[in-house]
Design a protein around this motif. Structure first.
Motif, mmCIF file in Angstrom:
data_model
loop_
_atom_site.group_PDB
_atom_site.id
_atom_site.type_symbol
_atom_site.label_atom_id
_atom_site.label_comp_id
_atom_site.label_asym_id
_atom_site.label_seq_id
_atom_site.Cartn_x
_atom_site.Cartn_y
_atom_site.Cartn_z
ATOM 1 N N ILE A 178 0.851 -1.189 0.000
ATOM 2 C CA ILE A 178 0.000 0.000 0.000
ATOM 3 C C ILE A 178 0.883 1.233 0.000
ATOM 4 C CG2 ILE A 178 -1.709 1.303 1.332
ATOM 5 C CD1 ILE A 178 -2.529 -1.380 2.616
ATOM 6 N N ALA A 179 0.540 2.229 -0.821
ATOM 7 C CA ALA A 179 1.196 3.533 -0.793
ATOM 8 C C ALA A 179 0.205 4.533 -0.208
ATOM 9 C CB ALA A 179 1.614 3.957 -2.198
ATOM 10 N N PHE A 180 0.708 5.458 0.619
ATOM 11 C CA PHE A 180 -0.167 6.420 1.278
ATOM 12 C C PHE A 180 0.630 7.645 1.698
ATOM 13 C CE2 PHE A 180 1.683 3.744 4.457
ATOM 14 C CZ PHE A 180 1.842 4.516 5.599
ATOM 15 N N THR A 181 -0.070 8.675 2.148
ATOM 16 C CA THR A 181 0.607 9.837 2.710
ATOM 17 C C THR A 181 0.691 9.661 4.216
ATOM 18 O OG1 THR A 181 -1.449 11.089 2.825
ATOM 19 C CG2 THR A 181 -0.077 11.421 0.870
ATOM 20 N N LEU A 182 1.835 9.980 4.773
ATOM 21 C CA LEU A 182 2.110 9.814 6.196
ATOM 22 C C LEU A 182 2.463 11.175 6.778
ATOM 23 C CD1 LEU A 182 2.663 7.934 8.638
ATOM 24 C CD2 LEU A 182 5.007 7.705 7.787
ATOM 25 N N ALA A 183 1.708 11.617 7.782
ATOM 26 C CA ALA A 183 1.942 12.920 8.403
ATOM 27 C C ALA A 183 1.727 12.819 9.898
ATOM 28 C CB ALA A 183 0.997 13.956 7.806
ATOM 29 N N ASP A 184 2.315 13.744 10.624
ATOM 30 C CA ASP A 184 2.055 13.882 12.056
ATOM 31 C C ASP A 184 2.207 15.354 12.413
ATOM 32 O OD1 ASP A 184 4.849 14.435 12.586
ATOM 33 O OD2 ASP A 184 5.232 12.294 12.645
ATOM 34 N N THR A 185 2.147 15.665 13.689
ATOM 35 C CA THR A 185 2.181 17.069 14.094
ATOM 36 C C THR A 185 3.528 17.734 13.871
ATOM 37 O OG1 THR A 185 2.751 16.500 16.380
ATOM 38 C CG2 THR A 185 0.402 16.699 15.838
ATOM 39 N N GLN A 186 4.560 16.959 13.650
ATOM 40 C CA GLN A 186 5.892 17.512 13.451
ATOM 41 C C GLN A 186 6.350 17.497 11.998
ATOM 42 O OE1 GLN A 186 7.676 18.983 16.127
ATOM 43 N NE2 GLN A 186 5.598 18.768 16.889
ATOM 44 N N ARG A 187 5.598 16.798 11.132
ATOM 45 C CA ARG A 187 5.993 16.701 9.725
ATOM 46 C C ARG A 187 4.773 16.671 8.834
ATOM 47 N NH1 ARG A 187 10.983 13.035 8.452
ATOM 48 N NH2 ARG A 187 10.407 13.927 6.480
ATOM 49 N N PRO A 188 4.738 17.580 7.855
ATOM 50 C CA PRO A 188 3.659 17.502 6.859
ATOM 51 C C PRO A 188 3.770 16.201 6.067
ATOM 52 C CG PRO A 188 4.787 19.617 6.774
ATOM 53 C CD PRO A 188 5.594 18.724 7.665
ATOM 54 N N ALA A 189 2.789 15.942 5.253
ATOM 55 C CA ALA A 189 2.670 14.665 4.560
ATOM 56 C C ALA A 189 3.871 14.332 3.687
ATOM 57 C CB ALA A 189 1.395 14.636 3.724
ATOM 58 N N LYS A 225 4.763 -2.488 3.316
ATOM 59 C CA LYS A 225 5.150 -3.733 2.642
ATOM 60 C C LYS A 225 5.311 -4.803 3.701
ATOM 61 C CE LYS A 225 7.617 -1.513 -1.131
ATOM 62 N NZ LYS A 225 8.883 -1.407 -1.866
ATOM 63 N N ARG A 226 4.615 -5.896 3.499
ATOM 64 C CA ARG A 226 4.655 -7.003 4.461
ATOM 65 C C ARG A 226 4.375 -6.523 5.885
ATOM 66 N NH1 ARG A 226 8.139 -7.559 0.557
ATOM 67 N NH2 ARG A 226 9.914 -6.627 1.583
ATOM 68 N N GLY A 227 3.454 -5.581 6.006
ATOM 69 C CA GLY A 227 3.024 -5.091 7.306
ATOM 70 C C GLY A 227 3.908 -4.039 7.945
ATOM 71 N N LYS A 228 4.976 -3.613 7.264
ATOM 72 C CA LYS A 228 5.898 -2.631 7.839
ATOM 73 C C LYS A 228 5.807 -1.315 7.066
ATOM 74 C CE LYS A 228 10.670 -1.738 8.982
ATOM 75 N NZ LYS A 228 12.045 -1.951 8.621
ATOM 76 N N ALA A 229 5.563 -0.209 7.788
ATOM 77 C CA ALA A 229 5.487 1.113 7.162
ATOM 78 C C ALA A 229 6.890 1.681 6.986
ATOM 79 C CB ALA A 229 4.653 2.058 8.011
ATOM 80 N N GLU A 230 7.088 2.344 5.843
ATOM 81 C CA GLU A 230 8.370 2.990 5.562
ATOM 82 C C GLU A 230 8.117 4.335 4.890
ATOM 83 O OE1 GLU A 230 12.452 2.367 2.930
ATOM 84 O OE2 GLU A 230 10.891 0.847 2.875
#
Length: 85
Positions: A7-18, A24-29
């Protein structure tokens, strides 16, 4: 989602914009660091989630408090309220 379940997606949190990330195989990178050049030497607000009850119908309302960089709880700061939704 690919045929093999990646799966490809956008990843963001309060310290970093997307950024772009994959699972892959259950591990986010995280694959990109799109704002590192702009944010690398900046101190961002500490963000804290809060929950309050509506005075109208007692339903829960989610909110966030963003403390300014270098926050000192012994000092007074102005409050900015942003209502959306």
């Amino acid at each position: 989602v690919s045929n093999n379940g990646d799966i490809a997606f956008t990843l963001a949190d309060t310290q970093r914009p997307a950024d772009i990330a994959t699972i892959k195989r259950g591990k986010a990178e995280r694959l990109t660091s799109l704002n590192s050049d702009a944010l690398g030497d900046k101190q961002l607000a500490k963000v804290e989630e809060i929950w309050l009850k509506s005075s109208y119908d007692q339903l829960p309302i989610q909110g966030w408090i963003a403390y300014p960089p270098g926050f000192d709880k012994s000092k007074k700061y102005p409050l900015v309220l942003e209502i959306h939704g």
